[in-house]
Design a protein around this motif. Structure first.
Motif, short mmCIF file in Angstrom:
data_model
loop_
_atom_site.label_atom_id
_atom_site.label_comp_id
_atom_site.label_asym_id
_atom_site.label_seq_id
_atom_site.Cartn_x
_atom_site.Cartn_y
_atom_site.Cartn_z
N SER A 74 -7.13 -7.18 1.84
CA SER A 74 -6.05 -6.57 1.52
C SER A 74 -6.07 -5.02 2.07
CB SER A 74 -5.24 -6.40 0.57
OG SER A 74 -6.27 -5.86 -0.61
N LEU A 121 -4.71 -7.02 -7.18
CA LEU A 121 -3.73 -6.27 -6.79
C LEU A 121 -3.48 -4.86 -7.04
CD1 LEU A 121 -1.09 -7.46 -5.47
CD2 LEU A 121 -0.16 -7.95 -7.74
N SER A 148 -5.77 -2.82 -5.11
CA SER A 148 -5.81 -2.71 -3.85
C SER A 148 -4.42 -1.75 -3.74
CB SER A 148 -5.44 -4.15 -3.09
OG SER A 148 -4.26 -4.55 -3.73
N ALA A 181 -2.43 -12.80 -4.44
CA ALA A 181 -2.61 -11.38 -4.54
C ALA A 181 -2.58 -10.62 -3.32
CB ALA A 181 -4.11 -11.50 -5.28
N LEU A 182 -3.10 -11.47 -2.16
CA LEU A 182 -3.16 -10.70 -0.79
C LEU A 182 -1.79 -10.39 -0.46
CD1 LEU A 182 -5.39 -10.09 1.14
CD2 LEU A 182 -5.21 -12.28 2.17
N SER A 194 0.05 -7.89 -2.21
CA SER A 194 -0.33 -6.45 -1.92
C SER A 194 -0.09 -5.98 -0.63
CB SER A 194 -1.92 -6.15 -2.05
OG SER A 194 -2.64 -7.22 -1.15
N LEU A 199 3.70 -5.03 -0.72
CA LEU A 199 3.90 -3.85 -1.51
C LEU A 199 3.90 -2.50 -0.61
CD1 LEU A 199 2.70 -5.00 -4.97
CD2 LEU A 199 4.96 -3.79 -4.57
N THR A 200 3.02 -2.76 0.54
CA THR A 200 2.79 -1.64 1.36
C THR A 200 3.64 -1.57 2.59
OG1 THR A 200 1.30 -3.10 2.82
CG2 THR A 200 0.40 -1.77 0.89
N GLN A 250 9.28 9.92 4.48
CA GLN A 250 7.82 9.57 5.13
C GLN A 250 6.96 8.87 4.10
OE1 GLN A 250 5.68 12.62 7.58
NE2 GLN A 250 7.39 14.01 7.56
N GLU A 251 7.16 9.37 3.01
CA GLU A 251 6.46 8.46 2.01
C GLU A 251 6.90 7.08 1.77
OE1 GLU A 251 5.69 12.38 -1.25
OE2 GLU A 251 7.53 11.12 -1.46
#
Lengths: 141, 141, 141
Positions: free
Chosen positions: A17, B14, B17, C13-14, C17, C20-21, C133-134
């Motif tokens: 990740s 999780l 990361s 999990a991968l 994550s 979430l980004t 931006q955040e």
């Protein structure tokens, strides 16, 4: 045995990740410059700034740099702009991508043959900057 | 039992990361301002903008702010710029980092003793902005 | 069986994550423009640039765009600025958010009723740009 396997799997997930949130291999730094100003101090400055930035980042993993020319800034890439030809060609030879915005070309009725041969093109200068920021590049204007 | 362990491990992966993609503890917001303009409206504006931004973000987790001075903007940090000394010193005392670009110092033949004592220095103003963006800071110019 | 479960958990999990980004569902691209200049070329340019950017990104997942008006740029949103009323209203109808900085409104003693009815407001123009931006938005100035 099972526990160690668990940790291996967790580590792989973690590293995987992490890797996916970073820019791919190559230079460590990625910078897109915007040049949207008409002839004036900005034209002198962009050459100096790109060179200084590349030099500073060379000591820290290196950099991939592109400059996006749009609005009146496009005129800096005109073949007739001989005052900057040598400096821009040097940048290009050093691996800096110099990209003309096709919207700006249309607005000013400039064709590919009106621009320096070493200039590349993108559909929209701003869309290009957007895409680079999305890919994790730093933006400088 | 084994399943619950699995979920613990997955959660750790999780959270780990996630944590790695965020800026470390401290204020919630991180902002780097660029001041590259010569004396004029930009000098008045940057002081007002930094103060307003800090005030707005204070109600929402606080902010860490730095201003990078380069190009003709470096001149704002000259000791002889007494018109701005008080306002800049106040910013510095409030925790805002005011950073001079050493490339700009060299170009203008300015030494450390020519700048306000509260000014810091960076090797390259743009490289500093690049590094901050890479670390997740917002960029304002 | 246990191994396959492990891989499922690791994959979850991968993917979790990763998700979430990224910015939530909706248009693929998110762009915040800064308009902080007084009346002049920047006012003509921002309308053209927003339209060109939206058109370019429409072919690639679409875009959510907002323009933040602050400093002397706020004046572009004054009701009395009839020269730009039609073009700005068109942007607003196309879904582009036009946001006035309340700090700039206070500084210039402008009330809500002095601005175009289609203009929104934010506490601080720069804080808004920081937050965007955040949240992963690209920034254009």
């Amino acid at each position: 045995m099972k526990k160690s396997l668990l940790f291996v799997v967790a580590s792989v997930a973690l590293i995987g990740s992490l890797a996916l949130t970073q820019t791919p291999s190559g230079p460590k730094h990625h910078v897109v410059f915007q040049l949207s100003e008409d002839n004036g101090p900005a034209w002198e400055a962009v050459v100096i700034h790109v060179n200084n930035t590349r030099k500073a980042l060379a000591e820290d993993g290196g950099s991939e740099v592109e400059v996006v020319f749009y609005g009146p800034g496009l005129l800096m890439l005109k073949k007739s702009n001989t005052a900057f030809e040598e400096r821009l060609e040097k940048l290009s030879k050093d691996g800096v991508k110099l990209l003309a915005c096709r919207n700006a070309m249309k607005n000013r009725n400039l064709k590919t043959e009106d621009l320096f041969a070493f200039a590349g093109q993108v559909d929209s200068g701003i869309a290009e900057i957007v895409r680079k920021q999305e890919a994790g590049w730093a933006y400088i204007h």
